[in-house]
Scaffold this active site. Sequence first.
Site, PDB file in Angstrom:
ATOM      1  N   GLY A 322      42.402  36.026  45.432  1.00  0.00           N
ATOM      2  CA  GLY A 322      43.052  37.332  45.383  1.00  0.00           C
ATOM      3  C   GLY A 322      44.562  37.156  45.357  1.00  0.00           C
ATOM      4  O   GLY A 322      45.086  36.202  44.790  1.00  0.00           O
ATOM      5  N   GLU A 323      45.262  38.109  45.961  1.00  0.00           N
ATOM      6  CA  GLU A 323      46.727  38.122  46.071  1.00  0.00           C
ATOM      7  C   GLU A 323      47.436  38.407  44.748  1.00  0.00           C
ATOM      8  O   GLU A 323      48.628  38.663  44.729  1.00  0.00           O
ATOM      9  CB  GLU A 323      47.274  36.790  46.632  1.00  0.00           C
ATOM     10  CG  GLU A 323      46.742  36.415  47.990  1.00  0.00           C
ATOM     11  CD  GLU A 323      47.296  35.079  48.487  1.00  0.00           C
ATOM     12  OE1 GLU A 323      48.170  34.488  47.796  1.00  0.00           O
ATOM     13  OE2 GLU A 323      46.858  34.618  49.556  1.00  0.00           O
TER      14      GLU A 323
END
Length: 357
Positions: A322-323
């Site tokens: 993610g991120e």
Amino acid sequence: MNHELRSVIDAINPVDQSLMAAAQAHLDNLTKPRGSLGRLEELAARLYCIAGGRRPLRVDPARVFTVAGDHGVSAEGVSPFPQEVTRQMVLNFANGGAGINVLCRTAGVDLRVVDAGCLGGPFPEHPALIQRKVAEGTASIARGPAMSLETCEKALLLGISLAEEAAADGCRCVGTGDMGISNTTPSTALYCAYLGLDPADITGPGAGLASEAVRHKVEVIRRALEVNRHIVEAGDPVATLAALGGIEIATLAGLVIGAARHGLACVIDGFISTAAFTAAWKICPDVRGYCFLSHASAEPGYRSVVDALNAQPLLHLGLRLGEGTGGALAMFLMRAAADIFNDMATFADAGVSEADD
């Protein structure tokens, strides 16, 4: 629907797909066998359509927004990490030490970190952190709606404002990124509600759950779908997002909508960001033409999600962080596709003979 939100949606112009033929004709006239650059040609043609046929194609400046929020469903034991990790990671982002920081630097992409819904009050002032908290986390989706309709609309409008600011800064491409402990749970619930998928088929380990804990997570998602069934069955995609989503997910959905409003290409990250894209698409189908799925998340259910969306991610690297990390990497490809379209010579320019028909 909130009047301001409705006015933004009504102002979105669908991508002009009739330009695809002109884009392909140009690509076919470049010094290469037709189609030999594969999906880079598809990317270039789509960017040409998004640009309304204007040349040169531009992806830069590009910006990733990593948006953070906390989730009440964490109390149901659906993540191996404690909830305070959300806040700790926001500080890590601000200080430049996370995966997304490194990959954005490598890719030459601007990064903005946004506190949209973290618990614990304001963060210390930091130049790398945008503090626009809509609310301090959500309620547990297993016990009722995650948030009110008003809160959800505020989060959507926050995302739209982020896209508007990016456009004002000259950005031509934005990317979605997330941070929120337990946020694979609301994302999975949204996929089930929007796409008719079964929790048992698409629920995965998220940040590292063991198999027994994954089974518990499935049951939590089933409870969430049941307790919010009357909202989902009413068919309002914004109300469904409020019932089953998260503040950072709703903000990212708004970012997608805002990108479309301002004619920006939008690169979607992994499992959570694709849930935000799905919500945005259900709210406004015209956003789809502006969006690119960056990578095939390693979450086990992502293949079913992609099949249901009839979409093809660009990268297959086994990512599940993610991120916005997959989005930052995919921006290399977006840039390469634009450069091919802009800078390769045609057969006539180069004095190269074309293939016989």
